[in-house]
Scaffold this motif. Sequence first.
Motif, PDB file in Angstrom:
ATOM      1  N   VAL A   1       0.864  -1.045   0.269  1.00 14.96           N
ATOM      2  CA  VAL A   1      -0.095  -0.065  -0.199  1.00 14.96           C
ATOM      3  C   VAL A   1       1.240   1.463  -0.187  1.00 14.96           C
ATOM      4  CG1 VAL A   1      -1.857   1.010   1.009  1.00 14.96           C
ATOM      5  CG2 VAL A   1      -1.839  -1.200   1.121  1.00 14.96           C
ATOM      6  N   PRO A   2       1.186   2.144  -1.763  1.00 14.89           N
ATOM      7  CA  PRO A   2       2.002   3.097  -1.565  1.00 14.89           C
ATOM      8  C   PRO A   2       1.662   4.191  -0.306  1.00 14.89           C
ATOM      9  CG  PRO A   2       1.981   2.319  -3.600  1.00 14.89           C
ATOM     10  CD  PRO A   2       0.738   1.699  -2.393  1.00 14.89           C
ATOM     11  N   TYR A   3       0.164   4.789  -0.473  1.00 14.24           N
ATOM     12  CA  TYR A   3       0.208   5.610   0.205  1.00 14.24           C
ATOM     13  C   TYR A   3      -0.866   5.489   1.098  1.00 14.24           C
ATOM     14  CZ  TYR A   3       1.847   7.672  -4.131  1.00 14.24           C
ATOM     15  OH  TYR A   3       2.503   7.653  -5.335  1.00 14.24           O
ATOM     16  N   LEU A   4      -0.378   5.707   2.704  1.00 19.99           N
ATOM     17  CA  LEU A   4      -1.491   5.848   4.144  1.00 19.99           C
ATOM     18  C   LEU A   4      -1.359   4.312   4.083  1.00 19.99           C
ATOM     19  CD1 LEU A   4      -4.035   8.719   2.908  1.00 19.99           C
ATOM     20  CD2 LEU A   4      -1.529   8.556   4.946  1.00 19.99           C
ATOM     21  N   GLN A   5      -0.475   3.313   4.339  1.00 23.16           N
ATOM     22  CA  GLN A   5      -0.490   2.235   4.278  1.00 23.16           C
ATOM     23  C   GLN A   5      -1.458   1.615   5.554  1.00 23.16           C
ATOM     24  OE1 GLN A   5       0.968   0.160   7.465  1.00 23.16           O
ATOM     25  NE2 GLN A   5       1.617  -1.738   6.707  1.00 23.16           N
ATOM     26  N   ASN A   6      -2.486   0.789   5.491  1.00 23.56           N
ATOM     27  CA  ASN A   6      -3.037   0.453   6.964  1.00 23.56           C
ATOM     28  C   ASN A   6      -1.997  -0.964   7.076  1.00 23.56           C
ATOM     29  OD1 ASN A   6      -5.447  -1.034   8.479  1.00 23.56           O
ATOM     30  ND2 ASN A   6      -5.788  -1.192   7.039  1.00 23.56           N
ATOM     31  N   PRO A   7      -1.736  -1.024   8.685  1.00 26.71           N
ATOM     32  CA  PRO A   7      -2.827   0.587   9.792  1.00 26.71           C
ATOM     33  C   PRO A   7      -1.705   1.466   9.693  1.00 26.71           C
ATOM     34  CG  PRO A   7      -1.149  -1.652  10.948  1.00 26.71           C
ATOM     35  CD  PRO A   7      -1.519  -1.637   9.572  1.00 26.71           C
ATOM     36  N   LEU A   8      -0.656   1.636   9.317  1.00 27.92           N
ATOM     37  CA  LEU A   8       0.488   2.272   9.766  1.00 27.92           C
ATOM     38  C   LEU A   8       0.611   3.997   8.998  1.00 27.92           C
ATOM     39  CD1 LEU A   8       4.008   0.248   9.072  1.00 27.92           C
ATOM     40  CD2 LEU A   8       2.575   0.816  11.550  1.00 27.92           C
ATOM     41  N   GLY A   9       0.054   4.149   8.079  1.00 28.36           N
ATOM     42  CA  GLY A   9      -0.482   5.491   7.677  1.00 28.36           C
ATOM     43  C   GLY A   9       0.898   6.054   7.244  1.00 28.36           C
ATOM     44  N   SER A  10       1.582   4.667   6.882  1.00 26.13           N
ATOM     45  CA  SER A  10       2.820   5.450   5.452  1.00 26.13           C
ATOM     46  C   SER A  10       3.223   5.804   4.419  1.00 26.13           C
ATOM     47  CB  SER A  10       4.400   5.133   6.233  1.00 26.13           C
ATOM     48  OG  SER A  10       3.664   2.840   5.229  1.00 26.13           O
ATOM     49  N   VAL A  11       3.387   6.985   4.003  1.00 23.90           N
ATOM     50  CA  VAL A  11       3.521   6.734   2.275  1.00 23.90           C
ATOM     51  C   VAL A  11       4.965   6.557   1.762  1.00 23.90           C
ATOM     52  CG1 VAL A  11       3.650   9.335   0.847  1.00 23.90           C
ATOM     53  CG2 VAL A  11       1.887   9.267   3.208  1.00 23.90           C
ATOM     54  N   MET A  12       5.104   5.569   0.742  1.00 25.66           N
ATOM     55  CA  MET A  12       6.457   5.634   0.148  1.00 25.66           C
ATOM     56  C   MET A  12       6.994   6.720  -0.386  1.00 25.66           C
ATOM     57  SD  MET A  12       7.168   2.078  -2.498  1.00 25.66           S
ATOM     58  CE  MET A  12       6.396   0.663  -1.257  1.00 25.66           C
ATOM     59  N   PRO A  13       8.165   6.861  -0.596  1.00 25.05           N
ATOM     60  CA  PRO A  13       8.279   8.080  -1.561  1.00 25.05           C
ATOM     61  C   PRO A  13       9.060   7.504  -2.454  1.00 25.05           C
ATOM     62  CG  PRO A  13      10.480   7.444   0.666  1.00 25.05           C
ATOM     63  CD  PRO A  13       8.993   6.593   0.619  1.00 25.05           C
ATOM     64  N   ALA A  14       8.583   8.667  -3.346  1.00 27.93           N
ATOM     65  CA  ALA A  14       8.947   8.678  -5.144  1.00 27.93           C
ATOM     66  C   ALA A  14      10.546   7.208  -5.977  1.00 27.93           C
ATOM     67  CB  ALA A  14       9.031  10.146  -5.678  1.00 27.93           C
ATOM     68  N   VAL A  15      11.662   8.049  -4.484  1.00 32.54           N
ATOM     69  CA  VAL A  15      12.312   6.802  -5.130  1.00 32.54           C
ATOM     70  C   VAL A  15      11.980   6.117  -5.091  1.00 32.54           C
ATOM     71  CG1 VAL A  15      14.159   7.868  -3.311  1.00 32.54           C
ATOM     72  CG2 VAL A  15      15.263   7.266  -5.364  1.00 32.54           C
ATOM     73  N   ASN A  16      11.750   5.695  -3.206  1.00 30.01           N
ATOM     74  CA  ASN A  16      11.156   3.982  -3.254  1.00 30.01           C
ATOM     75  C   ASN A  16      10.791   3.641  -4.331  1.00 30.01           C
ATOM     76  OD1 ASN A  16      13.156   5.422  -0.951  1.00 30.01           O
ATOM     77  ND2 ASN A  16      11.992   4.045   0.523  1.00 30.01           N
ATOM     78  N   GLN A  17       9.568   3.978  -5.089  1.00 27.87           N
ATOM     79  CA  GLN A  17       8.584   3.455  -5.340  1.00 27.87           C
ATOM     80  C   GLN A  17       9.569   2.797  -6.808  1.00 27.87           C
ATOM     81  OE1 GLN A  17       4.685   5.924  -6.408  1.00 27.87           O
ATOM     82  NE2 GLN A  17       4.850   6.759  -3.739  1.00 27.87           N
ATOM     83  N   ALA A  18       9.879   4.406  -7.496  1.00 30.67           N
ATOM     84  CA  ALA A  18      10.526   3.558  -8.534  1.00 30.67           C
ATOM     85  C   ALA A  18      11.878   2.431  -8.283  1.00 30.67           C
ATOM     86  CB  ALA A  18      11.858   5.020  -8.757  1.00 30.67           C
ATOM     87  N   ARG A  19      12.499   2.534  -7.461  1.00 30.20           N
ATOM     88  CA  ARG A  19      13.490   0.914  -7.256  1.00 30.20           C
ATOM     89  C   ARG A  19      12.550   0.084  -7.189  1.00 30.20           C
ATOM     90  NH1 ARG A  19      17.187   1.545  -1.530  1.00 30.20           N
ATOM     91  NH2 ARG A  19      17.630  -0.611  -1.685  1.00 30.20           N
ATOM     92  N   LEU A  20      11.494   0.395  -5.792  1.00 32.63           N
ATOM     93  CA  LEU A  20      10.523  -1.074  -5.776  1.00 32.63           C
ATOM     94  C   LEU A  20       9.783  -1.156  -7.449  1.00 32.63           C
ATOM     95  CD1 LEU A  20       9.496  -2.922  -3.767  1.00 32.63           C
ATOM     96  CD2 LEU A  20       7.615  -1.669  -4.067  1.00 32.63           C
ATOM     97  N   VAL A  21       9.340  -0.508  -8.133  1.00 32.48           N
ATOM     98  CA  VAL A  21       8.758  -1.226  -9.103  1.00 32.48           C
ATOM     99  C   VAL A  21      10.476  -2.109 -10.540  1.00 32.48           C
ATOM    100  CG1 VAL A  21       8.167  -1.183 -11.282  1.00 32.48           C
ATOM    101  CG2 VAL A  21       7.000   0.022  -9.109  1.00 32.48           C
ATOM    102  N   ASN A  22      11.810  -1.503 -10.183  1.00 34.60           N
ATOM    103  CA  ASN A  22      12.521  -1.715 -10.883  1.00 34.60           C
ATOM    104  C   ASN A  22      12.791  -3.626 -10.554  1.00 34.60           C
ATOM    105  OD1 ASN A  22      12.750   0.095 -12.888  1.00 34.60           O
ATOM    106  ND2 ASN A  22      13.459   1.765 -11.707  1.00 34.60           N
ATOM    107  N   PHE A  23      13.146  -3.816  -9.297  1.00 35.60           N
ATOM    108  CA  PHE A  23      12.930  -4.763  -8.553  1.00 35.60           C
ATOM    109  C   PHE A  23      12.572  -5.621  -8.966  1.00 35.60           C
ATOM    110  CE2 PHE A  23      13.403  -7.797  -4.917  1.00 35.60           C
ATOM    111  CZ  PHE A  23      14.780  -7.780  -4.652  1.00 35.60           C
ATOM    112  N   CYS A  24      11.275  -5.489  -8.645  1.00 36.52           N
ATOM    113  CA  CYS A  24      10.067  -6.351  -8.508  1.00 36.52           C
ATOM    114  C   CYS A  24      10.335  -7.014  -9.945  1.00 36.52           C
ATOM    115  CB  CYS A  24       9.097  -6.109  -8.329  1.00 36.52           C
ATOM    116  SG  CYS A  24       8.397  -5.763  -6.708  1.00 36.52           S
ATOM    117  N   ALA A  25      10.207  -6.317 -11.296  1.00 41.41           N
ATOM    118  CA  ALA A  25      10.830  -6.488 -12.517  1.00 41.41           C
ATOM    119  C   ALA A  25      11.707  -7.584 -12.449  1.00 41.41           C
ATOM    120  CB  ALA A  25      10.521  -4.978 -14.007  1.00 41.41           C
ATOM    121  N   GLU A  26      12.413  -7.093 -12.487  1.00 37.76           N
ATOM    122  CA  GLU A  26      14.224  -7.386 -12.129  1.00 37.76           C
ATOM    123  C   GLU A  26      14.062  -9.171 -11.726  1.00 37.76           C
ATOM    124  OE1 GLU A  26      16.972  -5.375 -10.155  1.00 37.76           O
ATOM    125  OE2 GLU A  26      16.814  -3.710 -11.932  1.00 37.76           O
ATOM    126  N   GLN A  27      13.356  -9.188 -10.688  1.00 37.01           N
ATOM    127  CA  GLN A  27      13.208 -10.618 -10.360  1.00 37.01           C
ATOM    128  C   GLN A  27      11.703 -11.098 -10.697  1.00 37.01           C
ATOM    129  OE1 GLN A  27      15.672 -11.265  -7.502  1.00 37.01           O
ATOM    130  NE2 GLN A  27      16.746  -9.388  -8.687  1.00 37.01           N
TER     131      GLN A  27
END
Length: 490
Positions: A254-280
């Motif tokens: 949940v990138p935005y307002l994660q349930n239950p923590l309410g955290s927000v994933m920074p843009a740089v982390n989002q790009a890194r996550l998408v690329n990593f999952c694609a590679e793996q």
Amino acid sequence: MPTPLYQRLAAHYRDAVAAGSLTPGARFPSVRSLMAQHEVSLTTALQVCRVLEQEGLLEARPRSGYFVCHPAGRPALRLNEPEARPLDPAAYVGMHARVSEFIARGRQQPVKVNFSGARGAPELYPAEALRQAAGRALREDPELFVRAGPVAGEPVFREVLAKRALASGMVIAPEEIVVTQGCIEALNLALRAVTQPGDIVAVESPTFYGLMQVLESLSLRVLEIPTSPQTGISLEALELAVHHGSKIAALVVVPYLQNPLGSVMPAVNQARLVNFCAEQGIALIEDDTYSALLDEDVPQRALKALDRTGGVIHCASLHKVLAPGLRLGWMTAGRWQARVEMLKYAQSRHNDGLPQYAAAAVMGSSQYDRHLRRLRATLNLQRRQVSDALLRAFPVGTRFNTPPGGLSLWVELPDRRDARALFAAALAEGILIAPGVMFSNVERYATCLRLNCGNPFTPEVAAAVQRLGELCLTRCRPGAVGSGAAGSAA
């Protein structure tokens, strides 16, 4: 002798806090902004911030700047970052019985104040606009109730969803959208499309208990990845798990307002996550239930917008933002689109047409944007009211998040007090909470609880928060949870 300039400016902002112009938890103007706005030097701007910080009106957050402190004589304590520890091995979930027990106990006893959910009060949603839209739909199409609709959803609704998705950076055709029974069906379909029984699915820790129940029902093994209250899932821990041999079939985030923590994933982390999952070769399942509830009135980029390989499945819900009673969600499944469509046909056939027509009419107009602005403003106020009440009522050392939007607060009790004891004591008095053990298959969150802020802050709600604080002091024994069990709240 004239008052120094920095003291005059400090008094100006002190008055702004007292008047409510700068609210608790709000970001204070940056040093650069102070310099430009008041035409002062760097030294003067820093002195202003330091004076207000010494007075307990501001708190400095690393790499984030200054924020206005909460009242009640002490600043709010932020949740700690997750501890660096070896990951628990992937395991079959085995928590449905535990979740069901807490839910059943909440239903067996009369509840006066319910903090356990994550939804807004009925008056927060555009009931009249939806009622009128539904009436028009039935007048224009009298056979709507007696004609089976398309399995993937009504075209008019899918067209509105595709148009709205453009604001989040997603370019998808209406034909690429499947309408679902809320986000929980979308997640169910996504997981069934990309996994087989026994596969490993990585999730944030803590995470929504409904997702854990779905994973258990599909006989999937779960790998919980430590998650920051500020920045979301730990990419380092995820990468380490993969590099040490965990064959992860899918990841749900949940990138935005994660349930239950309410955290927000920074843009740089989002790009890194998408690329990593694609590679793996990891299917990335995006749960976009809460992004429209961010305080900032700017559409947020979806992980799907970064997808170049079809490896991201975007799942969304209108349950929290438009109407809890409609149970409408939707998804677009990338390279698994055809399989998801067939699974939808096999699992539940088409959704009711009338709610789709009503939702399309409201979401296709400017009144939907006005509704979202009002909803966000109201939730912001209610979260601040609950936060202030927490600070006044709960023991010193209580920590909780201050999310930039959403419906709830994640709270960590001090001195290793057991939130399960608080759950039992509060329920006996008609107050229902969601203890932290519902959100994980491990015992790390036994000192935590989630509190809903979606209802108006009435005197009854205020008294319930006060009573929770009293019960925490009198009924939750310090040290009841071993340090190895609860650990640090993530």
